[in-house]
Enzyme design. Sequence first.
Site, short mmCIF file in Angstrom:
data_model
loop_
_atom_site.label_atom_id
_atom_site.label_comp_id
_atom_site.label_asym_id
_atom_site.label_seq_id
_atom_site.Cartn_x
_atom_site.Cartn_y
_atom_site.Cartn_z
N ARG A 1 5.13 -7.06 11.07
CA ARG A 1 6.33 -6.25 10.84
C ARG A 1 7.49 -7.14 10.42
O ARG A 1 8.49 -6.68 9.90
CB ARG A 1 6.76 -5.47 12.11
CG ARG A 1 5.76 -4.50 12.69
CD ARG A 1 5.22 -3.53 11.69
NE ARG A 1 3.94 -3.96 11.16
CZ ARG A 1 3.45 -3.59 9.99
NH1 ARG A 1 4.12 -2.79 9.22
NH2 ARG A 1 2.29 -4.03 9.57
N LYS B 1 0.83 -1.21 0.00
CA LYS B 1 0.00 0.00 0.00
C LYS B 1 0.86 1.26 0.00
O LYS B 1 0.66 2.17 -0.79
CB LYS B 1 -0.91 0.02 1.24
CG LYS B 1 -1.93 -1.08 1.28
CD LYS B 1 -2.84 -0.95 2.48
CE LYS B 1 -2.12 -1.12 3.81
NZ LYS B 1 -1.47 -2.43 3.98
#
Length: 723
Positions: free
Chosen positions: A605, A35
């Site tokens: 992450r 994104k």
Amino acid sequence: MDISYILDDLNEVQRDAVTEELPYSLVLAGAGSGKTKVITHKVAWLSKVKDINPLSLLTVTFTNKAAKEMRGRIESILGEQLNQMWCGTFHGLFHRMLKMHWDEAGLAKSFSILDGDDQNRVIKRVIKKMNLDEATWQPRQTQWFINKQKDEGRRIAKLPNKATYVEEKMADIYLEYQKTCEEEGVVDFAEILLRCYEMLNKNPELLSHYQKRFQHILVDEFQDTNEIQYLLLKQLVGKDGHITVVGDDDQSIYSWRGAKSSNINRFIKDFKGVRTLKLEQNYRSTTNILAAANAVIRNNPERLGKELWTEKEEGELIKVYRAFNERDEAKFIVDIIKSWVDEGRSLSECAIIYRSNAQSRILEDSILRAELPYRIYGGVRFYERLEIKNALSYAKLAIDNENDAAFERIINVPSRGIGAKTMDQIRELARENSFSLWNAAEKLSENSGPKVSNALKEFFSVVNRISKIASNKEIEEFFEKLVDLSGLKEFHGKEPGEKGRSRVENLEELVSAAAGFFSIGEDADDERSQLELFLDQASLDAGENQAKENEDAIQMMTLHSSKGLEYPLVFVAGCEEGLFPHKRSVEDPRQLAEERRLCYVGMTRAMERLYLTYAEVRNVFGVDGFSPASRFLKEIPEEFKYEIRMASENISQSKSFSPKIVGGTDHKVGGFALGDRVGHPSFGEGVILNYEGDGSNARVQVNFDTEGTKWLVLSFAKLDKIS
Ligand code: ATP
Ligand code: MG
């Protein structure tokens, strides 16, 4: 012109999103699906192919670190440095706009920003001026109320009608506070956005100027926008503007600050004809990491629903480490990082992520001892935190009344009505007579009116009471009493929301720090008391400089500040019920869902290796608490994880000890083994839980039957083995 470099490393949907000509697009996709990459490449596309000046683009994201990385990515695709570009956080960008249009905004040219603490001080003054009682109209509560109204775009006139008496009164304070800010030319954080919005509303020409100027608005982390941010975006897009937003409802983690993931659906309704794109390939994480994260988030109700897949290799299993206690957990993490470095990898590839700020202390401790550089993002190092400095100042003043710096810091914290004027008088007296501030204050209290005199006497009595326990208590008990006697725990506890919660947790953590304190290299000639040693060590730890921005250092942050970032090696520490999910969230399904989203954010992450760690025993506020593993760990299917039970090859297995310990060798320290029952002259009997170090530095952790757990240096402690 060769533009292939802008589109070449994008997949088809990403390319679509980047080159889309329709005015409105929404990219809704899971973690690591590109994104942010779409945003950065779209900026490049618009400027290189569509010939839009990069300065005519407005690019917004959530944290300063994310903004910085985004700017870096854009500049590297475009191959030039663009300092003037409007790429930053909401607050950063709109502050800039206010600075350019201070006049239109009705501000003084030199207006300045009030940070949270400043704002609190102003509110206190206002409450006092209005002759209201601080105990009833708590400044922190009021501050939260005011900010909430502003975040929702509400001025006093627009408060809901059916407000309660309390709200009405708060509204009065809000009004008065606002007047004060206007008079003093200061602007709080929430005001920055509201002020801009109002300024543009009132000023059609200016609005139209910016609507034309910002030909395209791009927003990252859209799921965490709040009301006023949404209104600003809508306003600036106007009728003819373009806007691209990207977000992930599964990563909405700021609802406690007014963020509304419902803005996603609202966007679809408000911006007619929006093109919605979904990215489904994850490029960040190994298959195992992704599958595990997907499995966890699947337990949340009311998701917009999307699945991610990856072409990446299976990768290693997710390691779940069950530590004995928080110290063992920290040590384990440091050991893994050391071996990572031995493999030739860098420290900056490692991130330690935790739910609550207070957890960093013990981790920092281990890292400092291992002499590794580290950096904390979106936060301050433990011993530099406001509430910790306050507590330490009480301790310092208690053992030495002449400590002026400590005196200055806490004379009116918590507030006891000693104002700037009194403080000036004290300083003056001190200067004239070469007194310490303490002595000057004593003198002043003898010669002033009852109000000031009583306030000062109250202060002396608090510090004296703390002094008394300084000499005859263990430091752990000393700090436990100190945080209550000083009133700090109550004071900080009244701050609403995460902040107050986190400050109290930090104070509790200070007690735990004292409980676990041992001074290395104790010297017979050193006459400092345990307390003095502790305070000196704390100052030293605080003085250690944070690693430089670009220095190779371990990255530490809370789950909230880890949004948008990625690291090859990730630790999520403290995965225990009560800590994560946080105990205040488990009762409420909505809050629990948000905790789970935090977990999803944390796990995603990780690029290559992910460690989830938890401690069976965690010392909170000087007391050992036992918590089961986080439910989130259980939500990860067995096939993706591997449970490590013992980290250290040094730790021995003992038959008498709990069968939970597996593996390890029969190594003993100082003739003791884990699980051995021992006796101590003053603490009584207990069981050895853990140990570290060797030779004269070797120390063991003993869980005493009546005194709780303590770390003892073997060469000092007179321990006897009991068969
Ligand atoms: P988050 O939800 O965590 O913010 P994101 O959706 O913004 O994640 P990015 O940070 O943009 O994801 O991308 C994740 C990683 O995948 C980055 O390292 C990025 O460079 C890489 N990546 C994204 N798209 C591609 C692609 N088409 N080909 C190769 N790598 C890609
Ligand atoms: Mg991103």
